[in-house]
Design an enzyme around this catalytic site. Structure first.
Site, PDB file in Angstrom:
ATOM      1  N   HIS A  24     -49.448  25.949 -10.568  1.00  0.00           N
ATOM      2  CA  HIS A  24     -49.501  24.518 -10.255  1.00  0.00           C
ATOM      3  C   HIS A  24     -50.927  24.130  -9.850  1.00  0.00           C
ATOM      4  CE1 HIS A  24     -45.151  24.803 -10.220  1.00  0.00           C
ATOM      5  NE2 HIS A  24     -45.020  23.519  -9.945  1.00  0.00           N
TER       6      HIS A  24
ATOM      7  N   GLN B  18       0.828  -1.206   0.000  1.00  0.00           N
ATOM      8  CA  GLN B  18       0.000   0.000   0.000  1.00  0.00           C
ATOM      9  C   GLN B  18       0.861   1.253   0.000  1.00  0.00           C
ATOM     10  OE1 GLN B  18      -3.235   0.144  -0.384  1.00  0.00           O
ATOM     11  NE2 GLN B  18      -3.217   2.361  -0.341  1.00  0.00           N
TER      12      GLN B  18
ATOM     13  N   HIS C 251       2.546   3.126  -3.231  1.00  0.00           N
ATOM     14  CA  HIS C 251       1.788   3.906  -4.204  1.00  0.00           C
ATOM     15  C   HIS C 251       2.246   5.361  -4.256  1.00  0.00           C
ATOM     16  CE1 HIS C 251      -1.351   1.289  -5.791  1.00  0.00           C
ATOM     17  NE2 HIS C 251      -1.527   0.780  -4.591  1.00  0.00           N
TER      18      HIS C 251
ATOM     19  N   HIS D  80      -9.603   0.531   1.542  1.00  0.00           N
ATOM     20  CA  HIS D  80      -9.493  -0.931   1.685  1.00  0.00           C
ATOM     21  C   HIS D  80      -9.413  -1.256   3.180  1.00  0.00           C
ATOM     22  CE1 HIS D  80      -7.005   0.440  -1.825  1.00  0.00           C
ATOM     23  NE2 HIS D  80      -7.856  -0.351  -2.456  1.00  0.00           N
TER      24      HIS D  80
ATOM     25  N   ASP E 135      -6.503  -5.163  -6.290  1.00  0.00           N
ATOM     26  CA  ASP E 135      -5.939  -4.166  -7.202  1.00  0.00           C
ATOM     27  C   ASP E 135      -5.974  -4.638  -8.645  1.00  0.00           C
ATOM     28  OD1 ASP E 135      -5.375  -2.263  -5.300  1.00  0.00           O
ATOM     29  OD2 ASP E 135      -3.267  -2.832  -5.072  1.00  0.00           O
TER      30      ASP E 135
END
Length: 444
Positions: free
Chosen positions: A434, A271, A274, A340, A375
């Site tokens: 209306h 992780q 990245h 995650h 992933d």
């Protein structure tokens, strides 16, 4: 070395730290903005300037700013079909097979998602909901620091399953000659995508949002990206749809003393590699596991190609949180609402942990269901909510490419019954036109 925190320390220094795309701007980014624009601009202002220029000047602005930002002169930025075809032939056979296998699982997973258009005649006439796909979707595929063919598959294939007629892909010209990375083009070929444009970041978002002579305007833009891509998506929202606002990626691991510290360390390191702003956090009641993971993380990091990035990520955004018990670990993980959330606990304890963590982009249950498989090849899209938005947002899925139309086809009796009721509410709102429209039906 990854630090060990108490719960109190974690709440102050991890759980409450500024998360998501509004991370304090680094000196490198500030220097880059000064170089590109010749003055000190905030990222928001810089992105707004790029968007405005592309909106006004189209392809000319894209060529100019790509050269200014990336140092690449684009003679043309639409990738030819021959380049796409060549890419899938040129990559290694085993990579070609891996991309094809991953694409198959992603497609199979999303084809199982129910898309329930429905009608009922039990409320008078016909009422219901109709699901239809957007006509044209734009997929952004990051490719700045590393090419990410998996992101193309994870975004384009759900769009195809939804029935989107036209899918275009934009990705940075990652090579010095202005061409797109071959592996990204191979992924496009694998998914059957024919429209690929060598445009990066905010410029790509602008091109897809406004349209140019070369790039068609889309109805929705999906896919993660860097700070400037994210800011651009925010600023064009309303002109086009977007899937979400994504910040740095993150993983929370909940583990007890049954977990393998070597595996946990490997998952945290995966992780952290990245981005220096990625978050990798372990919640555990086991002091022994915490210390073992701390040691194994340091040992494994020495052999990894992005060790410098990992070290910064773990130091700035990572940590091991030593909790009192597993119940507290699950509660904190749910409060953190990670992109995650991984459960490395005894099988008998997994159901209770799952129930205790309602907030997670993806739940990875058991040490064999580790996040790296998500992933690439597990099946669900790896584009998931970050920065705590898993409290209210979902992973990219087929419904992101669809819209709902309400069906109202009342019979005469039901219309007559509802009209005076509608008229009375309209009168209370002082909307006399209306009221008049409703009473016309009553008088008939």
């Amino acid at each position: 070395m990854i630090k060990i925190y108490s719960v109190a320390e974690a709440q102050n220094s991890i759980l409450k730290r500024n998360r998501g795309p509004h991370t304090p701007i680094s000196e490198t980014v500030q220097e880059g903005l000064q170089r590109i624009f010749g003055e000190a601009l905030s990222p928001e202002t810089a992105v707004a300037r790029l968007l405005a220029d592309v909106r006004e000047n189209g392809d000319t602005a894209i060529i100019k700013w790509t050269e200014q930002i990336d140092g690449v002169h684009l003679a043309q930025f639409r990738v030819t079909q021959s380049e796409i075809d060549a890419a899938i032939k040129n990559i290694d056979h085993d990579l070609k097979e891996a991309l094809s296998f991953a694409a198959g699982r992603i497609r199979e997973f999303h084809q199982r998602q129910p898309i329930p258009s429905w009608t009922t005649t039990e409320m008078g006439g016909v009422l219901g909901q109709r699901f239809t796909a957007v006509r044209r979707a734009g997929v952004y595929v990051p490719g700045g620091t590393a090419p990410l063919p998996s992101s193309l598959l994870m975004s384009a294939i759900p769009a195809q399953v939804a029935g989107v007629q036209e899918i275009i892909v934009a990705t940075p010209p990652g090579r010095p000659d202005g061409r797109v990375s071959e592996v990204i083009l191979a992924a496009a070929a694998t998914a059957g995508i024919k429209d690929v444009y060598a445009i990066g970041g905010a410029l790509a978002v602008a091109a897809m949002a406004y349209g140019t002579a070369t790039v068609p305007r889309v109805d929705k833009i999906v896919g993660p990206g860097n700070l400037f891509t994210t800011l651009a998506k925010q600023q064009v929202y309303g002109i086009v749809g977007i899937d979400g606002v994504y910040g740095p990626t993150e993983t929370a691991v909940v583990a007890d003393d049954s977990a393998d510290p070597d595996w946990i360390a490997a998952d945290l390191l995966a992780q952290a590699e990245h981005d220096v702003l990625a978050s990798a956090i372990l919640f555990t009641p086991s002091q022994e596991l915490a210390e073992a993971v701390q040691v194994d993380t340091a040992l494994q990091m020495d052999f990894l190609s992005r060790a410098e990035i990992i070290a910064q990520s773990l130091n700035f955004r990572g940590g091991i949180v030593l909790v009192e018990n597993l119940e507290q670990a699950c509660r904190l993980a749910s409060e953190y609402a990670a992109e995650h959330t991984c459960l490395a606990v005894r099988e008998a304890l997994q159901p209770a942990c799952i129930d205790a963590i309602p907030n997670a982009g993806g739940l990875f249950i058991g040490e064999r269901s580790f996040e790296v498989l998500g992933d690439y090849v597990a099946g669900p899209s790896h584009t998931m909510p970050t920065g705590g938005t898993a409290r209210f947002a979902s992973p990219l899925n087929v419904l992101d490419f669809m819209k709902i139309s309400s069906i109202v086809q009342l019979d005469d009796q039901t219309s007559a019954l509802l009209s005076p009721i509608a008229a009375r509410i309209a009168r209370a709102e002082e909307l006399t036109a209306h009221e008049n429209a409703a009473l016309k039906r009553v008088e008939t």
